[in-house]
Design an enzyme around this catalytic site. Structure first.
Site, PDB file in Angstrom:
ATOM      1  NE  ARG A 134      -2.584  -1.812   3.333  1.00 61.01           N
ATOM      2  CZ  ARG A 134      -3.393  -1.734   4.625  1.00 61.01           C
ATOM      3  NH1 ARG A 134      -4.168  -1.019   4.618  1.00 61.01           N
ATOM      4  NH2 ARG A 134      -2.651  -2.913   5.270  1.00 61.01           N
ATOM      5  CE  LYS A 176       4.856  -1.978   6.217  1.00 67.06           C
ATOM      6  NZ  LYS A 176       3.590  -2.260   6.616  1.00 67.06           N
ATOM      7  N   GLY A 203      -7.542  -6.040  17.233  1.00 65.38           N
ATOM      8  CA  GLY A 203      -8.096  -7.025  18.296  1.00 65.38           C
ATOM      9  C   GLY A 203      -8.495  -6.609  19.648  1.00 65.38           C
ATOM     10  CD  GLU A 253      -6.996 -10.410  15.744  1.00 67.94           C
ATOM     11  OE1 GLU A 253      -7.257  -9.490  15.125  1.00 67.94           O
ATOM     12  OE2 GLU A 253      -6.045 -10.747  16.448  1.00 67.94           O
ATOM     13  CE  LYS A 305      35.273  24.259  -0.062  1.00 67.13           C
ATOM     14  NZ  LYS A 305      36.434  23.501  -0.278  1.00 67.13           N
ATOM     15  CE1 TYR A 334      32.807  28.704  -1.888  1.00 63.35           C
ATOM     16  CE2 TYR A 334      34.871  29.033  -3.421  1.00 63.35           C
ATOM     17  CZ  TYR A 334      33.987  28.161  -2.651  1.00 63.35           C
ATOM     18  OH  TYR A 334      34.499  26.887  -2.389  1.00 63.35           O
ATOM     19  CG  ASN A 378      34.336  45.204   4.664  1.00 64.16           C
ATOM     20  OD1 ASN A 378      33.285  45.343   5.241  1.00 64.16           O
ATOM     21  ND2 ASN A 378      34.376  45.199   3.462  1.00 64.16           N
ATOM     22  CE1 TYR A 434      39.371  20.651  -8.029  1.00 60.55           C
ATOM     23  CE2 TYR A 434      37.704  21.631  -9.539  1.00 60.55           C
ATOM     24  CZ  TYR A 434      38.506  20.580  -9.218  1.00 60.55           C
ATOM     25  OH  TYR A 434      38.457  19.595  -9.716  1.00 60.55           O
ATOM     26  NE  ARG A 458      40.454  48.563 -10.634  1.00 61.44           N
ATOM     27  CZ  ARG A 458      40.360  49.634  -9.657  1.00 61.44           C
ATOM     28  NH1 ARG A 458      40.730  50.903  -9.940  1.00 61.44           N
ATOM     29  NH2 ARG A 458      39.792  49.445  -8.635  1.00 61.44           N
TER      30      ARG A 458
END
Length: 453
Positions: free
Chosen positions: A15, A22, A137, A151, A348, A363, A374, A384, A437
């Protein structure tokens, strides 16, 4: 006294309409069977015997780290037949608690009461008084002593008025199980071996059957379909919220809260709607958790504010910290006191010292950030290289201008300033301004492209 826990977990759960067995369906973030195994461990049971059937290999694989004896019930011939399968490995001394993989929330406190009540009689059971007894029962008593379980389909009109029902949870002396289980008969309309027949055998042997009732009705509720699963989830979550409120936690709405694990809390914690706590969390006093936040295995010190829709996963947060909204702290993050982590900031495997601010769209991965530094909006640590992770170290009181890319491995000295829009690839000494820059080009009277007609 040695205690064995026998768990019936062989049912298919048709069911549920699911490919998942289950007993592996989740409740409060844990498989149903996992709750029962956890309770058995809390009882310090010497042996846990689990009867498997449908999806057995998947069930066994899920709990391969647990100290469990597995017994197969190849044919589903009733609850009595399932327990019969344990006889070759069942001890002859001590007692066995007979539990069910789809009745997940019976507590160790209730089972300890059942064990204690059964010591002098050799058999005990959990019963429950309910309003709607249809399908259950009935417990038939004489002079207040249990005489039989009838029962529903076999009950007389008078017996159907009985409100005390059988939950199917028993505590039985093992030597009695070895005596009674081989005598079970399947001479009934279903052709099954019923565990309830051991009650009649106990009465025939002149034994008094001990009985207790659970502190909470939902402890003995079984799961047959997704509707029952959802109903039990909400009942359990509400009870967990009530327990936290007794310890000083305030909820905007206790009906919209999920605890999928455990938590310790200080006083005057406030939790807004739709907050989820997973794993084990530790929350100090005067902490505010905004709407929609998810905390997993998180440690939050006192007087910290977590604003809406923030995610904190395997992270440690100090006192008087402000986080979010829409912030994400990933595993390995440590925030010292008075740190500010703003909207759409992700951290992280990094340590941020006292008073660090990273308020917008940033990040920070694999980094160490000195006190009071700051971090400007749009800054990222490029940690990475496509193969390996590298570290960025930022000294105290550094100022990182907006939209900077810090290419690790990299060290930025104490008090250094990084100009906005820079890509920094070399170490920056203390108290130094660094920027990178390209030349700005201007074209007068520039005509923007026009749409082609």
């Amino acid at each position: 006294m040695s205690t064995t826990v026998i768990i019936l977990a062989a049912g298919k759960g048709t069911r549920m309409r699911s490919q998942l067995p289950k007993v592996l369906q989740p409740l409060a973030g844990k498989p149903l069977l996992g709750h029962v195994i956890q309770t058995a461990k809390q009882l310090q049971a010497q042996r846990i015997i689990t009867i498997f059937g449908h999806g057995g290999s998947t069930v066994q694989e899920t709990f391969k780290q647990e100290k469990i004896e597995w017994v197969e019930q190849a044919e589903q011939l009733g609850t009595g037949h399932a327990v019969q399968m344990t006889l070759p490995v069942l001890p002859h001394d001590g007692f066995s608690l007979i539990l069910y993989g789809d009745v997940p929330l019976v507590t160790s406190e209730t089972l300890e009461k059942l064990l204690e009540a059964s010591q002098n009689t050799g058999i005990g059971m959990i019963t429950l008084n309910v309003v709607n007894t249809t399908g259950y029962g009935r417990i038939v008593r004489k002079n207040q002593k249990v005489q039989a379980i009838v029962e529903h389909k076999d009950a007389s009109e008078e017996q159907r008025q009985i409100t005390e029902i059988n939950t199917g949870i028993y505590c039985v002396e093992n030597r009695k199980l070895h005596e009674w289980l081989p005598k079970l008969s399947n001479a009934n309309s279903q052709g099954e071996y019923y565990l309830t027949d051991i009650v009649a055998m106990a009465v025939a042997d002149g034994l008094e059957i001990a009985s207790i009732q659970p502190a909470l009705d939902f402890e003995v509720e079984g799961i047959n379909d997704r509707i029952q699963l959802a109903s039990l989830e909400r009942a359990f979550q509400q009870q967990q919220a009530f327990n936290l409120m007794r310890n000083g936690v305030a909820f905007a709405d206790p009906a919209r809260f999920d605890l999928r694990g455990s938590v310790t809390t200080g006083q005057d914690v406030y939790i807004d709607i739709n907050v989820i706590l997973e794993g084990h969390c530790e929350i100090g006093s005067n902490v505010e958790i905004g709407a929609g936040c998810i905390l997993k295995d998180a440690r939050i010190a006192s007087n910290t504010k977590i604003q809406p829709y923030s995610v904190i996963d395997h992270a440690i947060v100090g006192e008087k910290v402000i986080i979010g909204p829409f912030a994400r702290l990933r595993p390995g993050t440590e925030l010292a006191d008075e740190v500010h982590i703003g909207n759409f900031v992700e951290v992280k495997n990094s340590r941020l010292e006292k008073g660090v601010k990273a308020n917008h769209f940033t990040y920070l991965g694999d980094s160490e950030v000195g006190a009071t530094s700051n971090i400007g909006a749009g800054t990222i640590t490029c940690n990475y290289d496509g193969v390996n992770k590298h570290k960025t170290i930022i000294g105290e009181s550094a100022f990182i201008g907006s939209n900077s890319s810090l290419v690790a491995p990299l060290s930025i000295g104490k008090g250094a300033t990084i100009g906005a829009g820079s890509v920094i690839t070399r170490d920056v000494p203390e108290n130094t301004l660094a920027f990178e820059r390209s030349q700005q080009i201007e074209k007068a009277n520039y005509q923007r492209p026009q749409k082609t007609k």
